[in-house]
Enzyme design. Structure first.
Site, PDB file in Angstrom:
ATOM      1  N   LEU A  66      77.438  56.083 104.296  1.00 28.01           N
ATOM      2  CA  LEU A  66      78.678  55.307 104.194  1.00 28.01           C
ATOM      3  C   LEU A  66      79.312  55.077 105.566  1.00 28.01           C
ATOM      4  CD1 LEU A  66      80.939  53.995 102.501  1.00 28.01           C
ATOM      5  CD2 LEU A  66      81.959  56.277 102.248  1.00 28.01           C
ATOM      6  N   GLU A  85      80.219  54.482 109.487  1.00 19.10           N
ATOM      7  CA  GLU A  85      79.691  53.586 110.513  1.00 19.10           C
ATOM      8  C   GLU A  85      80.328  53.926 111.854  1.00 19.10           C
ATOM      9  OE1 GLU A  85      79.045  49.825 107.415  1.00 19.10           O
ATOM     10  OE2 GLU A  85      80.472  49.639 109.082  1.00 19.10           O
ATOM     11  N   PRO A  86      79.797  53.407 112.954  1.00 22.26           N
ATOM     12  CA  PRO A  86      80.367  53.726 114.270  1.00 22.26           C
ATOM     13  C   PRO A  86      81.862  53.438 114.368  1.00 22.26           C
ATOM     14  CG  PRO A  86      78.235  52.687 114.554  1.00 22.26           C
ATOM     15  CD  PRO A  86      78.550  52.614 113.085  1.00 22.26           C
ATOM     16  N   GLY A 119      85.227  55.065 109.416  1.00 27.21           N
ATOM     17  CA  GLY A 119      85.075  56.405 108.875  1.00 27.21           C
ATOM     18  C   GLY A 119      85.717  56.505 107.511  1.00 27.21           C
ATOM     19  N   THR A 142      74.310  62.726 107.420  1.00 25.67           N
ATOM     20  CA  THR A 142      73.851  64.111 107.303  1.00 25.67           C
ATOM     21  C   THR A 142      72.416  64.174 106.781  1.00 25.67           C
ATOM     22  OG1 THR A 142      76.119  64.823 106.882  1.00 25.67           O
ATOM     23  CG2 THR A 142      74.349  66.327 106.224  1.00 25.67           C
ATOM     24  N   ARG A 159      85.312  98.134 117.491  1.00 24.90           N
ATOM     25  CA  ARG A 159      85.868  97.733 118.780  1.00 24.90           C
ATOM     26  C   ARG A 159      87.101  98.571 119.108  1.00 24.90           C
ATOM     27  NH1 ARG A 159      84.565  95.048 123.544  1.00 24.90           N
ATOM     28  NH2 ARG A 159      86.452  94.113 124.434  1.00 24.90           N
ATOM     29  N   GLU A 209      84.156  64.179 103.990  1.00 21.81           N
ATOM     30  CA  GLU A 209      84.606  63.899 102.621  1.00 21.81           C
ATOM     31  C   GLU A 209      86.119  63.742 102.525  1.00 21.81           C
ATOM     32  OE1 GLU A 209      81.760  63.428 102.321  1.00 21.81           O
ATOM     33  OE2 GLU A 209      80.653  65.254 102.588  1.00 21.81           O
TER      34      GLU A 209
END
Length: 381
Positions: A124, A126-127, A130, A157, A263, A359
């Protein structure tokens, strides 16, 4: 809502926990360091049944209930967000075909997807596009019974290894969803490298140069590509990200509990400092609250309750935001060690940051949830 697990759900969580610990965790740091998921681990995932676990049994899937699916996702996300994202994106594409595909499309694609023989990616973004999915620039031009696809998708992904892509484009100003096979002529795939988090998710850029796609590869009617197909897929993605974020919180708490007990600062262990104990308490509360919201979302999904979509958005927003807060505290609790890749908390922080973007960003969910608030969701049955 009964939060007690059934015997079957408990068994599935324990099986996922063992698989995550025995099969995925030994690779987790290497996946992050080398920006890839090794082929042997990909093969193990394909053979595990987890890729098709939530898909219908009639097509060879596991048909597991939403709570079991969420618990499985949390356990895998606890050890590797990159590997969890493979389950997420595969489920998004396969669930879209399950819900909107024709009988012929389901028979063609679902059996190999359920069996893990093929992987599907969700294409979905694109450059230049979003979260504003309605403004996608990829075009599909009709030529008889064929659509010619032109454009670029980015941040896909597991696009480097996917066999199929669920691609969204504009056709005469109306969005369409198309399944495109990897070997289709005119499709060019290249890696997206040097990413901040979830480095092993094998991101890809897809370039479509007049790719010919048959009409029988279109999922749903023209015009329904975003409102129905993409939205339904993103709902499944948000469910997975919510549970995966809960897994990151769990991982941070576990890492910090171990670290503060060994620690020392001078003569005292870190665990004896009040500020440290307060932070641990906050982590515990964050995990408990995130898991409870995820449980609620899962139970509503299992019941087919119409509130499930917004309750999933609520769970995703809260869990991903909490994961980022907890991971930040975990890094600080580790001091300079937290900035080193020798300790996993630096990876958890980078992965948690991505969870607040994928998402749907935090800001998008805030807008949607504000509208939901006016519906007085606190008056629940």
């Amino acid at each position: 809502m009964d939060l007690r697990l059934t015997d079957e759900q408990h068994a599935r969580r324990e099986a996922a926990r063992r698989f995550a610990a025995d099969v995925i965790e030994p690779w987790a740091e290497r996946i992050d360091r080398e920006d890839t998921t090794p082929p042997s681990l990909q093969a193990a995932l394909r053979a595990s049944g987890y890729l098709g676990a939530a898909l219908p049994t009639e097509w060879g899937g596991g048909g597991i209930d939403p709570v079991s699916h969420g618990l499985m996702t949390e356990e895998i996300g606890r050890v590797s967000s990159s590997v969890r994202s493979l389950l997420t994106v595969h489920d998004m594409g396969a669930q879209a075909i399950t819900r909107f595909g024709t009988a012929e499309q389901k028979a063609r694609w679902l059996p190999p997807l359920c069996a893990g023989e093929k992987i599907i990616a969700f294409a979905l973004s694109e450059p230049d596009v979003g979260s504003a999915a309605q403004t996608i620039q990829t075009r599909a031009v009709e030529r008889g019974n064929t659509l010619l696809l032109t454009g670029v998708k980015r941040w896909i992904t597991y696009g480097l290894v996917a066999d199929l892509f669920l691609v969204f484009a504009q056709c005469d100003g109306m969005p369409v969803a198309l399944v495109v096979e990897r070997e289709t002529a005119g499709l060019h795939i290249k890696p997206v490298t040097n990413v901040f988090g979830m480095r092993g998710a094998m991101l890809a850029e897809l370039r479509f140069d007049g790719v010919a796609v048959s009409r029988d590869c279109q999922i749903g009617p023209t015009g329904a590509g975003i409102t129905f197909v993409a939205s339904a897929a993103l709902d499944h993605g948000r469910f997975s990200v919510a549970w995966g974020s809960t897994g990151i919180i769990q991982a941070c708490l576990h890492a910090c509990l171990g670290y503060v007990q060994q620690r020392r600062q001078g003569a005292s262990r870190l665990k004896d400092y009040q500020l440290i104990r307060r932070q641990l308490a906050d982590m515990l509360v964050a995990h408990t609250a995130a898991r409870a919201l995820c449980y609620r979302s899962a139970c509503l999904r299992a019941q087919g309750d119409p509130r499930a979509v917004m309750e999933t958005s609520l769970a995703k927003y809260h869990a991903s935001a909490a994961a980022m807060r907890v991971a930040t505290d975990a890094v600080h609790m580790h001091g300079a060690n937290g900035c080193s890749e020798d300790y996993p908390v630096s990876r958890y922080l980078r992965d948690a940051t991505v969870m607040g973007i994928v998402e749907g960003t935090h800001e998008m969910h805030q807008l949607a949830l504000a509208s939901y608030a006016f519906q007085r969701p606190y008056l629940l049955d």
